[in-house]
Design a protein around this motif. Structure first.
Motif, PDB file in Angstrom:
ATOM      1  N   TYR A  72       0.833  -1.196   0.000  1.00 19.88           N
ATOM      2  CA  TYR A  72       0.000   0.000   0.000  1.00 19.88           C
ATOM      3  C   TYR A  72       0.873   1.252   0.000  1.00 19.88           C
ATOM      4  CZ  TYR A  72      -3.663  -3.258   1.389  1.00 19.88           C
ATOM      5  OH  TYR A  72      -4.545  -4.311   1.425  1.00 19.88           O
ATOM      6  N   GLU A  77      -3.619   3.525  -0.785  1.00 23.03           N
ATOM      7  CA  GLU A  77      -3.920   2.941  -2.094  1.00 23.03           C
ATOM      8  C   GLU A  77      -3.113   1.668  -2.309  1.00 23.03           C
ATOM      9  OE1 GLU A  77      -4.662   6.301  -5.259  1.00 23.03           O
ATOM     10  OE2 GLU A  77      -2.913   6.821  -4.044  1.00 23.03           O
ATOM     11  N   ARG A  78      -3.723   0.713  -3.009  1.00 17.35           N
ATOM     12  CA  ARG A  78      -3.049  -0.550  -3.279  1.00 17.35           C
ATOM     13  C   ARG A  78      -1.915  -0.314  -4.279  1.00 17.35           C
ATOM     14  NH1 ARG A  78      -4.053  -6.076  -1.190  1.00 17.35           N
ATOM     15  NH2 ARG A  78      -2.366  -7.183  -2.243  1.00 17.35           N
TER      16      ARG A  78
END
Length: 540
Positions: A72, A77-78
Protein backbone atom coordinates in the motif's frame (compact mmCIF):
# COMPACT_ATOMS: atom_id res chain seq x y z
CA UNK A 1 48.95 -5.05 9.34
CA UNK A 2 50.43 -4.75 12.84
CA UNK A 3 48.31 -5.28 15.94
CA UNK A 4 49.49 -5.17 19.55
CA UNK A 5 49.15 -8.94 19.71
CA UNK A 6 50.31 -10.15 16.31
CA UNK A 7 51.12 -9.35 12.70
CA UNK A 8 48.69 -10.44 9.99
CA UNK A 9 50.49 -12.21 7.16
CA UNK A 10 49.97 -15.05 4.69
CA UNK A 11 46.34 -13.97 4.19
CA UNK A 12 45.55 -13.76 0.45
CA UNK A 13 43.68 -10.71 -0.72
CA UNK A 14 40.20 -11.30 -2.21
CA UNK A 15 39.97 -11.64 -5.97
CA UNK A 16 38.97 -8.39 -7.68
CA UNK A 17 40.00 -6.20 -10.61
CA UNK A 18 40.45 -9.14 -12.97
CA UNK A 19 39.15 -9.54 -16.51
CA UNK A 20 36.49 -12.26 -16.34
CA UNK A 21 36.69 -12.94 -20.07
CA UNK A 22 40.41 -12.76 -20.80
CA UNK A 23 41.22 -14.89 -17.76
CA UNK A 24 39.18 -17.81 -19.15
CA UNK A 25 40.90 -19.48 -22.11
CA UNK A 26 38.17 -22.10 -22.53
CA UNK A 27 35.53 -19.38 -22.88
CA UNK A 28 37.62 -17.35 -25.29
CA UNK A 29 38.27 -20.39 -27.48
CA UNK A 30 34.60 -21.44 -27.49
CA UNK A 31 33.33 -17.99 -28.43
CA UNK A 32 35.63 -17.84 -31.45
CA UNK A 33 35.09 -21.45 -32.48
CA UNK A 34 31.28 -21.35 -32.32
CA UNK A 35 30.76 -18.23 -34.39
CA UNK A 36 30.97 -15.09 -32.22
CA UNK A 37 34.56 -13.99 -32.71
CA UNK A 38 33.15 -10.62 -33.77
CA UNK A 39 32.11 -10.02 -30.13
CA UNK A 40 35.45 -10.73 -28.44
CA UNK A 41 36.52 -7.09 -28.06
CA UNK A 42 33.23 -6.18 -26.40
CA UNK A 43 33.36 -9.31 -24.25
CA UNK A 44 36.83 -8.30 -23.08
CA UNK A 45 35.47 -4.86 -22.18
CA UNK A 46 32.49 -6.37 -20.34
CA UNK A 47 34.78 -8.82 -18.57
CA UNK A 48 37.04 -5.99 -17.40
CA UNK A 49 34.14 -3.91 -16.08
CA UNK A 50 32.42 -6.81 -14.33
CA UNK A 51 35.63 -7.97 -12.68
CA UNK A 52 36.18 -4.70 -10.83
CA UNK A 53 35.86 -4.44 -7.08
CA UNK A 54 33.01 -1.96 -7.61
CA UNK A 55 30.94 -4.42 -9.66
CA UNK A 56 31.53 -7.24 -7.18
CA UNK A 57 30.45 -4.95 -4.37
CA UNK A 58 27.18 -4.30 -6.18
CA UNK A 59 26.54 -8.03 -6.16
CA UNK A 60 27.19 -8.20 -2.43
CA UNK A 61 24.95 -5.21 -1.67
CA UNK A 62 22.07 -6.47 -3.81
CA UNK A 63 22.04 -9.77 -1.90
CA UNK A 64 22.63 -8.23 1.50
CA UNK A 65 19.62 -5.95 1.03
CA UNK A 66 16.75 -8.11 -0.32
CA UNK A 67 13.71 -6.58 -2.04
CA UNK A 68 10.71 -5.39 -0.03
CA UNK A 69 7.04 -5.83 -0.86
CA UNK A 70 5.06 -2.58 -0.91
CA UNK A 71 1.39 -3.48 -0.69
CA UNK A 72 0.00 0.00 0.00
CA UNK A 73 0.97 3.62 -0.47
CA UNK A 74 1.11 6.13 2.39
CA UNK A 75 -2.46 7.16 1.49
CA UNK A 76 -3.75 3.60 1.64
CA UNK A 77 -3.92 2.94 -2.09
CA UNK A 78 -3.05 -0.55 -3.28
CA UNK A 79 0.45 -0.58 -4.82
CA UNK A 80 1.56 -4.21 -5.23
CA UNK A 81 5.07 -3.00 -5.97
CA UNK A 82 8.55 -4.15 -5.02
CA UNK A 83 11.35 -1.92 -3.74
CA UNK A 84 14.95 -2.88 -4.58
CA UNK A 85 18.30 -1.70 -3.31
CA UNK A 86 20.04 0.75 -5.70
CA UNK A 87 22.70 -1.90 -6.40
CA UNK A 88 20.03 -4.06 -8.05
CA UNK A 89 19.12 -1.29 -10.45
CA UNK A 90 22.73 -0.65 -11.40
CA UNK A 91 23.27 -4.34 -12.12
CA UNK A 92 20.08 -4.50 -14.19
CA UNK A 93 21.16 -1.42 -16.10
CA UNK A 94 24.39 -3.16 -17.07
CA UNK A 95 22.62 -6.35 -18.16
CA UNK A 96 20.22 -4.44 -20.40
CA UNK A 97 22.94 -2.20 -21.80
CA UNK A 98 24.79 -5.38 -22.78
CA UNK A 99 21.57 -6.75 -24.33
CA UNK A 100 21.67 -9.99 -22.39
CA UNK A 101 17.85 -9.88 -22.49
CA UNK A 102 17.41 -9.57 -26.26
CA UNK A 103 20.64 -9.75 -28.29
CA UNK A 104 19.55 -12.76 -30.36
CA UNK A 105 16.13 -11.27 -31.20
CA UNK A 106 17.19 -7.97 -32.75
CA UNK A 107 15.92 -7.35 -36.28
CA UNK A 108 19.43 -7.59 -37.70
CA UNK A 109 20.98 -9.97 -35.19
CA UNK A 110 24.39 -11.17 -36.34
CA UNK A 111 25.20 -14.80 -36.95
CA UNK A 112 26.49 -16.16 -33.66
CA UNK A 113 24.41 -13.75 -31.57
CA UNK A 114 23.20 -16.63 -29.41
CA UNK A 115 26.82 -17.59 -28.72
CA UNK A 116 27.80 -14.01 -27.88
CA UNK A 117 24.81 -13.64 -25.60
CA UNK A 118 25.67 -16.90 -23.79
CA UNK A 119 29.16 -15.56 -23.07
CA UNK A 120 27.78 -12.27 -21.75
CA UNK A 121 25.35 -14.20 -19.55
CA UNK A 122 28.15 -16.30 -18.03
CA UNK A 123 30.22 -13.19 -17.30
CA UNK A 124 27.34 -11.46 -15.51
CA UNK A 125 26.56 -14.65 -13.55
CA UNK A 126 29.98 -14.42 -11.92
CA UNK A 127 29.08 -11.08 -10.35
CA UNK A 128 25.43 -11.52 -9.34
CA UNK A 129 22.95 -14.25 -10.25
CA UNK A 130 19.60 -12.92 -9.03
CA UNK A 131 19.43 -10.23 -11.70
CA UNK A 132 19.64 -12.95 -14.35
CA UNK A 133 16.09 -14.11 -13.55
CA UNK A 134 14.27 -11.13 -15.12
CA UNK A 135 16.73 -11.22 -18.01
CA UNK A 136 16.08 -14.92 -18.65
CA UNK A 137 12.30 -14.54 -18.45
CA UNK A 138 12.34 -11.61 -20.86
CA UNK A 139 14.71 -13.34 -23.27
CA UNK A 140 12.57 -16.48 -23.39
CA UNK A 141 9.28 -14.60 -23.78
CA UNK A 142 10.40 -12.19 -26.51
CA UNK A 143 10.24 -14.49 -29.59
CA UNK A 144 6.73 -15.59 -28.60
CA UNK A 145 5.62 -12.00 -28.10
CA UNK A 146 7.14 -10.93 -31.41
CA UNK A 147 4.70 -13.35 -33.05
CA UNK A 148 1.64 -13.12 -30.81
CA UNK A 149 1.67 -9.81 -28.90
CA UNK A 150 -1.97 -8.64 -28.65
CA UNK A 151 -2.90 -5.62 -30.77
CA UNK A 152 -3.48 -3.23 -27.81
CA UNK A 153 0.18 -3.71 -26.88
CA UNK A 154 1.98 -3.52 -30.23
CA UNK A 155 3.74 -0.34 -29.09
CA UNK A 156 5.58 -2.48 -26.53
CA UNK A 157 7.75 -4.13 -29.18
CA UNK A 158 10.13 -1.18 -29.36
CA UNK A 159 10.96 -1.01 -25.62
CA UNK A 160 11.05 -4.82 -25.52
CA UNK A 161 13.98 -4.74 -27.97
CA UNK A 162 15.74 -1.69 -26.53
CA UNK A 163 18.96 -1.62 -24.53
CA UNK A 164 17.43 0.44 -21.73
CA UNK A 165 16.48 -0.57 -18.22
CA UNK A 166 13.46 1.38 -17.04
CA UNK A 167 12.18 0.54 -13.53
CA UNK A 168 9.54 3.27 -13.47
CA UNK A 169 6.10 2.32 -12.20
CA UNK A 170 4.26 3.09 -15.46
CA UNK A 171 2.47 1.40 -18.39
CA UNK A 172 4.84 -0.49 -20.69
CA UNK A 173 4.06 1.62 -23.72
CA UNK A 174 5.36 4.71 -21.91
CA UNK A 175 8.70 3.15 -20.95
CA UNK A 176 12.09 3.00 -22.65
CA UNK A 177 12.60 -0.64 -21.71
CA UNK A 178 10.36 -3.39 -20.39
CA UNK A 179 10.71 -6.74 -18.63
CA UNK A 180 8.52 -9.83 -18.84
CA UNK A 181 7.92 -12.32 -16.02
CA UNK A 182 6.16 -15.68 -15.88
CA UNK A 183 3.49 -17.27 -13.72
CA UNK A 184 3.10 -21.00 -14.30
CA UNK A 185 3.06 -23.08 -11.11
CA UNK A 186 0.37 -23.34 -8.46
CA UNK A 187 0.22 -24.75 -4.94
CA UNK A 188 -1.28 -28.09 -5.87
CA UNK A 189 0.78 -28.87 -8.96
CA UNK A 190 4.28 -27.44 -9.21
CA UNK A 191 5.73 -28.78 -12.45
CA UNK A 192 2.42 -30.56 -13.16
CA UNK A 193 0.87 -27.49 -14.77
CA UNK A 194 -2.00 -29.52 -16.23
CA UNK A 195 -3.43 -29.55 -12.71
CA UNK A 196 -3.64 -25.75 -12.63
CA UNK A 197 -6.97 -24.40 -11.39
CA UNK A 198 -6.70 -20.72 -12.35
CA UNK A 199 -9.65 -20.00 -14.66
CA UNK A 200 -9.85 -17.73 -17.69
CA UNK A 201 -13.21 -16.63 -19.11
CA UNK A 202 -13.48 -14.81 -22.41
CA UNK A 203 -14.98 -11.31 -22.44
CA UNK A 204 -16.89 -9.57 -25.21
CA UNK A 205 -13.89 -7.42 -26.18
CA UNK A 206 -11.72 -10.51 -26.77
CA UNK A 207 -9.76 -10.25 -23.52
CA UNK A 208 -10.12 -12.76 -20.68
CA UNK A 209 -10.85 -12.50 -16.97
CA UNK A 210 -8.51 -14.54 -14.79
CA UNK A 211 -9.40 -15.80 -11.32
CA UNK A 212 -6.98 -17.90 -9.30
CA UNK A 213 -3.43 -17.84 -7.94
CA UNK A 214 0.22 -18.59 -8.63
CA UNK A 215 2.47 -20.14 -6.02
CA UNK A 216 5.62 -18.88 -7.75
CA UNK A 217 5.27 -15.65 -9.73
CA UNK A 218 8.67 -14.74 -11.17
CA UNK A 219 9.82 -11.13 -11.33
CA UNK A 220 6.67 -9.55 -9.82
CA UNK A 221 7.89 -6.06 -10.76
CA UNK A 222 7.70 -6.94 -14.47
CA UNK A 223 5.64 -4.92 -16.93
CA UNK A 224 3.71 -8.05 -17.90
CA UNK A 225 3.62 -11.77 -17.17
CA UNK A 226 2.92 -14.83 -19.25
CA UNK A 227 0.39 -16.79 -17.22
CA UNK A 228 -1.07 -20.28 -17.61
CA UNK A 229 -4.81 -20.63 -16.96
CA UNK A 230 -7.61 -23.02 -17.80
CA UNK A 231 -9.80 -21.68 -20.62
CA UNK A 232 -12.75 -23.39 -22.24
CA UNK A 233 -10.42 -25.00 -24.78
CA UNK A 234 -7.91 -26.20 -22.18
CA UNK A 235 -4.74 -24.92 -20.56
CA UNK A 236 -3.76 -21.70 -22.31
CA UNK A 237 -1.12 -18.98 -22.15
CA UNK A 238 -2.13 -15.37 -21.42
CA UNK A 239 -0.42 -12.01 -21.57
CA UNK A 240 -1.22 -10.29 -18.26
CA UNK A 241 0.06 -6.68 -18.13
CA UNK A 242 0.72 -4.73 -14.97
CA UNK A 243 -1.19 -1.78 -16.39
CA UNK A 244 -4.24 -2.06 -18.64
CA UNK A 245 -4.48 -0.19 -21.96
CA UNK A 246 -6.52 2.57 -20.26
CA UNK A 247 -3.75 3.13 -17.69
CA UNK A 248 -5.52 1.43 -14.80
CA UNK A 249 -3.76 -1.14 -12.61
CA UNK A 250 -4.54 -4.77 -13.38
CA UNK A 251 -6.13 -6.84 -10.62
CA UNK A 252 -3.01 -8.86 -9.78
CA UNK A 253 -2.45 -8.91 -6.02
CA UNK A 254 1.01 -9.64 -4.59
CA UNK A 255 0.46 -11.68 -1.44
CA UNK A 256 4.02 -12.05 -0.24
CA UNK A 257 7.64 -12.40 -1.38
CA UNK A 258 9.34 -15.76 -0.96
CA UNK A 259 12.09 -15.99 1.63
CA UNK A 260 14.56 -18.21 -0.19
CA UNK A 261 17.74 -20.06 0.68
CA UNK A 262 19.68 -18.07 -1.91
CA UNK A 263 18.89 -15.85 -4.89
CA UNK A 264 18.04 -13.26 -2.29
CA UNK A 265 18.52 -10.18 -4.45
CA UNK A 266 15.72 -11.36 -6.74
CA UNK A 267 12.01 -11.07 -5.91
CA UNK A 268 9.86 -14.19 -6.21
CA UNK A 269 6.25 -13.84 -5.15
CA UNK A 270 2.87 -15.42 -4.57
CA UNK A 271 -0.08 -13.74 -6.28
CA UNK A 272 -3.83 -13.89 -6.65
CA UNK A 273 -5.85 -12.86 -9.69
CA UNK A 274 -9.09 -11.07 -8.80
CA UNK A 275 -10.74 -10.82 -12.23
CA UNK A 276 -7.39 -9.82 -13.70
CA UNK A 277 -7.38 -9.02 -17.42
CA UNK A 278 -5.34 -11.17 -19.78
CA UNK A 279 -4.99 -11.58 -23.54
CA UNK A 280 -4.69 -14.99 -25.16
CA UNK A 281 -1.40 -15.84 -26.88
CA UNK A 282 -1.97 -18.26 -29.73
CA UNK A 283 -5.00 -20.50 -29.40
CA UNK A 284 -6.84 -21.94 -26.43
CA UNK A 285 -5.36 -25.24 -25.32
CA UNK A 286 -1.84 -24.39 -26.56
CA UNK A 287 -0.47 -23.43 -23.15
CA UNK A 288 1.85 -26.41 -22.74
CA UNK A 289 3.24 -26.01 -26.26
CA UNK A 290 3.89 -22.32 -25.63
CA UNK A 291 5.75 -22.89 -22.37
CA UNK A 292 7.82 -25.68 -23.91
CA UNK A 293 8.99 -23.21 -26.55
CA UNK A 294 10.10 -20.84 -23.80
CA UNK A 295 11.24 -23.61 -21.47
CA UNK A 296 14.15 -24.65 -23.67
CA UNK A 297 15.55 -21.13 -23.48
CA UNK A 298 15.10 -20.72 -19.73
CA UNK A 299 16.59 -24.15 -19.07
CA UNK A 300 19.64 -23.35 -21.16
CA UNK A 301 20.10 -20.20 -19.09
CA UNK A 302 19.97 -22.28 -15.91
CA UNK A 303 22.91 -24.32 -17.19
CA UNK A 304 24.80 -21.19 -18.26
CA UNK A 305 24.16 -19.54 -14.90
CA UNK A 306 25.38 -22.53 -12.90
CA UNK A 307 28.47 -22.77 -15.10
CA UNK A 308 29.19 -19.08 -14.48
CA UNK A 309 28.93 -19.57 -10.73
CA UNK A 310 31.25 -22.57 -10.92
CA UNK A 311 33.73 -20.57 -12.95
CA UNK A 312 33.73 -17.81 -10.32
CA UNK A 313 34.23 -20.34 -7.53
CA UNK A 314 37.21 -21.83 -9.35
CA UNK A 315 38.70 -18.38 -9.97
CA UNK A 316 38.43 -17.48 -6.28
CA UNK A 317 39.99 -20.80 -5.28
CA UNK A 318 42.86 -20.50 -7.76
CA UNK A 319 43.63 -16.93 -6.74
CA UNK A 320 43.78 -17.99 -3.11
CA UNK A 321 45.91 -21.07 -3.83
CA UNK A 322 48.49 -19.03 -5.74
CA UNK A 323 49.02 -16.73 -2.72
CA UNK A 324 48.59 -18.94 0.32
CA UNK A 325 51.70 -20.56 1.80
CA UNK A 326 51.30 -23.99 3.42
CA UNK A 327 54.05 -26.23 4.75
CA UNK A 328 56.77 -24.34 2.91
CA UNK A 329 55.09 -24.12 -0.51
CA UNK A 330 52.39 -22.17 -2.26
CA UNK A 331 49.15 -24.06 -1.87
CA UNK A 332 48.87 -24.42 -5.66
CA UNK A 333 52.16 -26.37 -5.62
CA UNK A 334 51.08 -28.94 -3.06
CA UNK A 335 50.54 -32.16 -5.10
CA UNK A 336 47.12 -33.10 -3.73
CA UNK A 337 45.73 -29.57 -3.99
CA UNK A 338 47.17 -29.21 -7.48
CA UNK A 339 45.36 -32.39 -8.51
CA UNK A 340 42.05 -31.15 -7.04
CA UNK A 341 42.26 -27.78 -8.78
CA UNK A 342 43.37 -29.33 -12.07
CA UNK A 343 40.36 -31.64 -12.06
CA UNK A 344 38.02 -28.75 -11.31
CA UNK A 345 39.50 -26.75 -14.18
CA UNK A 346 39.31 -29.72 -16.54
CA UNK A 347 35.65 -30.25 -15.67
CA UNK A 348 34.90 -26.65 -16.65
CA UNK A 349 36.84 -27.05 -19.90
CA UNK A 350 34.37 -29.77 -20.88
CA UNK A 351 31.30 -27.86 -19.74
CA UNK A 352 32.36 -24.80 -21.71
CA UNK A 353 32.88 -26.82 -24.88
CA UNK A 354 29.46 -28.49 -24.66
CA UNK A 355 27.51 -25.38 -23.63
CA UNK A 356 28.86 -23.31 -26.49
CA UNK A 357 28.27 -26.07 -29.01
CA UNK A 358 24.73 -26.02 -27.68
CA UNK A 359 24.62 -22.22 -28.06
CA UNK A 360 25.57 -22.67 -31.72
CA UNK A 361 22.75 -25.18 -32.12
CA UNK A 362 20.30 -22.63 -30.72
CA UNK A 363 21.75 -20.00 -33.03
CA UNK A 364 21.09 -22.28 -36.03
CA UNK A 365 17.76 -23.64 -34.79
CA UNK A 366 16.19 -23.22 -38.26
CA UNK A 367 18.26 -26.26 -39.26
CA UNK A 368 16.39 -29.46 -38.37
CA UNK A 369 19.42 -31.31 -37.03
CA UNK A 370 20.67 -28.34 -34.99
CA UNK A 371 17.20 -27.88 -33.51
CA UNK A 372 17.10 -31.57 -32.57
CA UNK A 373 20.48 -31.32 -30.83
CA UNK A 374 19.32 -28.26 -28.91
CA UNK A 375 16.08 -30.00 -27.93
CA UNK A 376 17.92 -33.07 -26.59
CA UNK A 377 20.99 -31.62 -24.95
CA UNK A 378 19.38 -28.58 -23.29
CA UNK A 379 17.57 -30.57 -20.58
CA UNK A 380 20.57 -32.88 -20.28
CA UNK A 381 22.88 -29.89 -19.75
CA UNK A 382 20.55 -28.29 -17.23
CA UNK A 383 20.39 -31.51 -15.25
CA UNK A 384 24.10 -32.31 -15.28
CA UNK A 385 25.66 -28.86 -14.98
CA UNK A 386 23.31 -27.65 -12.27
CA UNK A 387 23.71 -30.86 -10.25
CA UNK A 388 27.48 -30.57 -10.45
CA UNK A 389 27.49 -27.02 -9.13
CA UNK A 390 26.75 -27.68 -5.47
CA UNK A 391 29.69 -30.04 -4.72
CA UNK A 392 31.93 -27.96 -6.99
CA UNK A 393 31.46 -24.78 -4.94
CA UNK A 394 31.82 -26.81 -1.73
CA UNK A 395 35.19 -28.02 -3.01
CA UNK A 396 36.22 -24.43 -3.72
CA UNK A 397 35.28 -23.54 -0.13
CA UNK A 398 37.64 -26.22 1.12
CA UNK A 399 40.50 -24.66 -0.84
CA UNK A 400 40.07 -21.48 1.19
CA UNK A 401 39.45 -23.36 4.42
CA UNK A 402 37.51 -21.69 7.23
CA UNK A 403 37.45 -18.24 5.61
CA UNK A 404 35.73 -19.79 2.59
CA UNK A 405 32.83 -20.69 4.86
CA UNK A 406 32.51 -17.16 6.26
CA UNK A 407 30.32 -14.48 4.78
CA UNK A 408 33.25 -12.17 4.09
CA UNK A 409 34.04 -14.57 1.23
CA UNK A 410 31.97 -14.74 -1.93
CA UNK A 411 31.68 -18.50 -1.69
CA UNK A 412 28.79 -18.84 0.82
CA UNK A 413 26.61 -16.73 -1.48
CA UNK A 414 27.63 -18.81 -4.49
CA UNK A 415 26.87 -22.00 -2.54
CA UNK A 416 23.39 -20.79 -1.54
CA UNK A 417 22.76 -19.74 -5.12
CA UNK A 418 23.58 -23.14 -6.60
CA UNK A 419 20.47 -25.25 -5.83
CA UNK A 420 18.00 -22.88 -7.46
CA UNK A 421 18.99 -23.65 -11.04
CA UNK A 422 18.46 -27.36 -10.42
CA UNK A 423 14.92 -26.63 -9.19
CA UNK A 424 13.59 -23.75 -11.29
CA UNK A 425 12.34 -24.37 -14.80
CA UNK A 426 11.89 -28.06 -13.99
CA UNK A 427 13.79 -30.01 -11.35
CA UNK A 428 16.20 -32.83 -12.07
CA UNK A 429 13.66 -35.60 -12.61
CA UNK A 430 11.64 -33.38 -14.96
CA UNK A 431 14.76 -32.81 -17.05
CA UNK A 432 15.49 -36.53 -17.23
CA UNK A 433 11.91 -37.35 -18.21
CA UNK A 434 12.17 -34.71 -20.92
CA UNK A 435 15.36 -36.33 -22.25
CA UNK A 436 13.63 -39.73 -22.35
CA UNK A 437 10.68 -38.14 -24.15
CA UNK A 438 12.92 -36.66 -26.84
CA UNK A 439 14.79 -39.93 -27.29
CA UNK A 440 11.49 -41.78 -27.73
CA UNK A 441 9.59 -39.31 -29.89
CA UNK A 442 12.04 -37.12 -31.82
CA UNK A 443 12.33 -38.58 -35.34
CA UNK A 444 15.86 -39.60 -36.26
CA UNK A 445 17.43 -38.52 -32.96
CA UNK A 446 19.31 -41.78 -32.41
CA UNK A 447 20.67 -41.72 -35.94
CA UNK A 448 21.78 -38.15 -35.36
CA UNK A 449 23.62 -39.15 -32.18
CA UNK A 450 25.21 -42.13 -33.92
CA UNK A 451 26.48 -39.97 -36.78
CA UNK A 452 27.76 -37.31 -34.39
CA UNK A 453 29.65 -39.71 -32.13
CA UNK A 454 30.99 -41.67 -35.10
CA UNK A 455 33.11 -38.63 -35.97
CA UNK A 456 35.24 -39.20 -32.85
CA UNK A 457 35.05 -43.00 -32.74
CA UNK A 458 38.39 -44.65 -32.06
CA UNK A 459 40.02 -41.61 -30.45
CA UNK A 460 39.42 -42.73 -26.88
CA UNK A 461 38.49 -46.17 -25.55
CA UNK A 462 36.59 -44.80 -22.55
CA UNK A 463 34.39 -42.74 -24.85
CA UNK A 464 33.77 -45.69 -27.19
CA UNK A 465 32.89 -48.02 -24.32
CA UNK A 466 30.52 -45.49 -22.73
CA UNK A 467 28.72 -44.98 -26.05
CA UNK A 468 28.26 -48.74 -26.45
CA UNK A 469 26.84 -48.90 -22.93
CA UNK A 470 24.38 -46.09 -23.61
CA UNK A 471 23.26 -47.72 -26.85
CA UNK A 472 22.44 -50.87 -24.87
CA UNK A 473 20.35 -48.89 -22.39
CA UNK A 474 18.50 -47.05 -25.15
CA UNK A 475 17.22 -50.29 -26.68
CA UNK A 476 14.67 -50.60 -23.87
CA UNK A 477 15.04 -47.49 -21.72
CA UNK A 478 13.29 -47.59 -18.35
CA UNK A 479 11.96 -44.47 -16.67
CA UNK A 480 13.85 -45.40 -13.51
CA UNK A 481 17.09 -45.16 -15.54
CA UNK A 482 16.33 -41.58 -16.54
CA UNK A 483 19.03 -39.95 -14.46
CA UNK A 484 21.69 -42.44 -15.47
CA UNK A 485 20.83 -42.09 -19.17
CA UNK A 486 20.71 -38.29 -19.01
CA UNK A 487 24.05 -38.01 -17.24
CA UNK A 488 25.74 -40.44 -19.61
CA UNK A 489 24.30 -38.61 -22.62
CA UNK A 490 25.62 -35.30 -21.33
CA UNK A 491 29.06 -36.74 -20.66
CA UNK A 492 29.23 -38.28 -24.14
CA UNK A 493 28.16 -35.01 -25.74
CA UNK A 494 30.84 -33.21 -23.75
CA UNK A 495 33.45 -35.85 -24.48
CA UNK A 496 32.71 -35.58 -28.19
CA UNK A 497 33.41 -31.85 -28.08
CA UNK A 498 36.62 -32.33 -26.11
CA UNK A 499 37.88 -34.96 -28.56
CA UNK A 500 37.17 -32.58 -31.44
CA UNK A 501 38.60 -29.38 -30.04
CA UNK A 502 40.90 -29.92 -27.05
CA UNK A 503 44.49 -31.09 -27.28
CA UNK A 504 44.67 -34.90 -27.37
CA UNK A 505 46.24 -35.16 -23.88
CA UNK A 506 43.56 -32.90 -22.41
CA UNK A 507 40.70 -34.65 -24.21
CA UNK A 508 41.89 -38.08 -23.15
CA UNK A 509 42.40 -36.91 -19.56
CA UNK A 510 38.85 -35.59 -19.53
CA UNK A 511 37.51 -38.92 -20.81
CA UNK A 512 39.47 -40.85 -18.18
CA UNK A 513 38.25 -38.56 -15.41
CA UNK A 514 34.58 -38.46 -16.42
CA UNK A 515 33.95 -41.72 -18.29
CA UNK A 516 36.25 -44.30 -16.68
CA UNK A 517 34.18 -45.52 -13.73
CA UNK A 518 37.14 -47.42 -12.25
CA UNK A 519 38.91 -44.19 -11.27
CA UNK A 520 42.48 -44.14 -10.05
CA UNK A 521 44.01 -42.20 -12.97
CA UNK A 522 46.39 -39.30 -12.40
CA UNK A 523 47.05 -36.32 -14.63
CA UNK A 524 50.58 -35.77 -15.78
CA UNK A 525 52.42 -32.78 -14.32
CA UNK A 526 52.58 -31.20 -17.76
CA UNK A 527 48.83 -31.50 -18.27
CA UNK A 528 48.14 -30.07 -14.82
CA UNK A 529 50.40 -27.16 -15.72
CA UNK A 530 48.59 -26.59 -19.02
CA UNK A 531 45.08 -26.86 -17.58
CA UNK A 532 45.80 -24.49 -14.70
CA UNK A 533 47.44 -21.98 -17.02
CA UNK A 534 44.36 -21.97 -19.22
CA UNK A 535 42.13 -21.52 -16.17
CA UNK A 536 43.92 -18.25 -15.42
CA UNK A 537 43.90 -16.97 -18.98
CA UNK A 538 47.46 -17.87 -19.90
CA UNK A 539 48.83 -20.33 -22.42
CA UNK A 540 52.15 -22.07 -21.87
Amino acid sequence: MHWHTHTVFNQPTPLSNSNLFLSDCALRDAVGREGAEWDTDLLASIGQQLGTAESLELGRLANGNPPELLRYSVTGERLDDVRFHPAWHLLMQGLCANRVHNLAWEDHARKGAFVARAARFILHAQVEAGTLCPVTMTFAATPLLQQTLPKPFHEWLSPLLSDRYDPHFAPGGQKRGILIGMGMTEKQGGSDVLSNTTRAEKCNDGSYRLVGHKWFFSVPQSDAHLVLAQAKGGLSCFFVPRFLPDGQRNAVRLERLKEKLGNRSNASSEVEFLDASGWLLGEEGEGVRQILRMGGLTRFDCALGSHGLMRRALSVALYHAHQRQTFGKNLIDQPLMRDVLSRMALMLEGQTALLFRLARAWDRRDDVEEAALARLFTPAAKYSVCKAGIPFVAEAMEVLGGIGYCEESELPRLYREMPVNSIWEGSGNIMCLDVLRVLAKQPGILDLLTDDFAQVKGQDRHFDRSWRQLQQKLRKPQEAQGREITQQLFLLGTGGQMLRHASPPMAQAWCRMMLDTRGGSLMSEQLQHDVLLRATGRVG
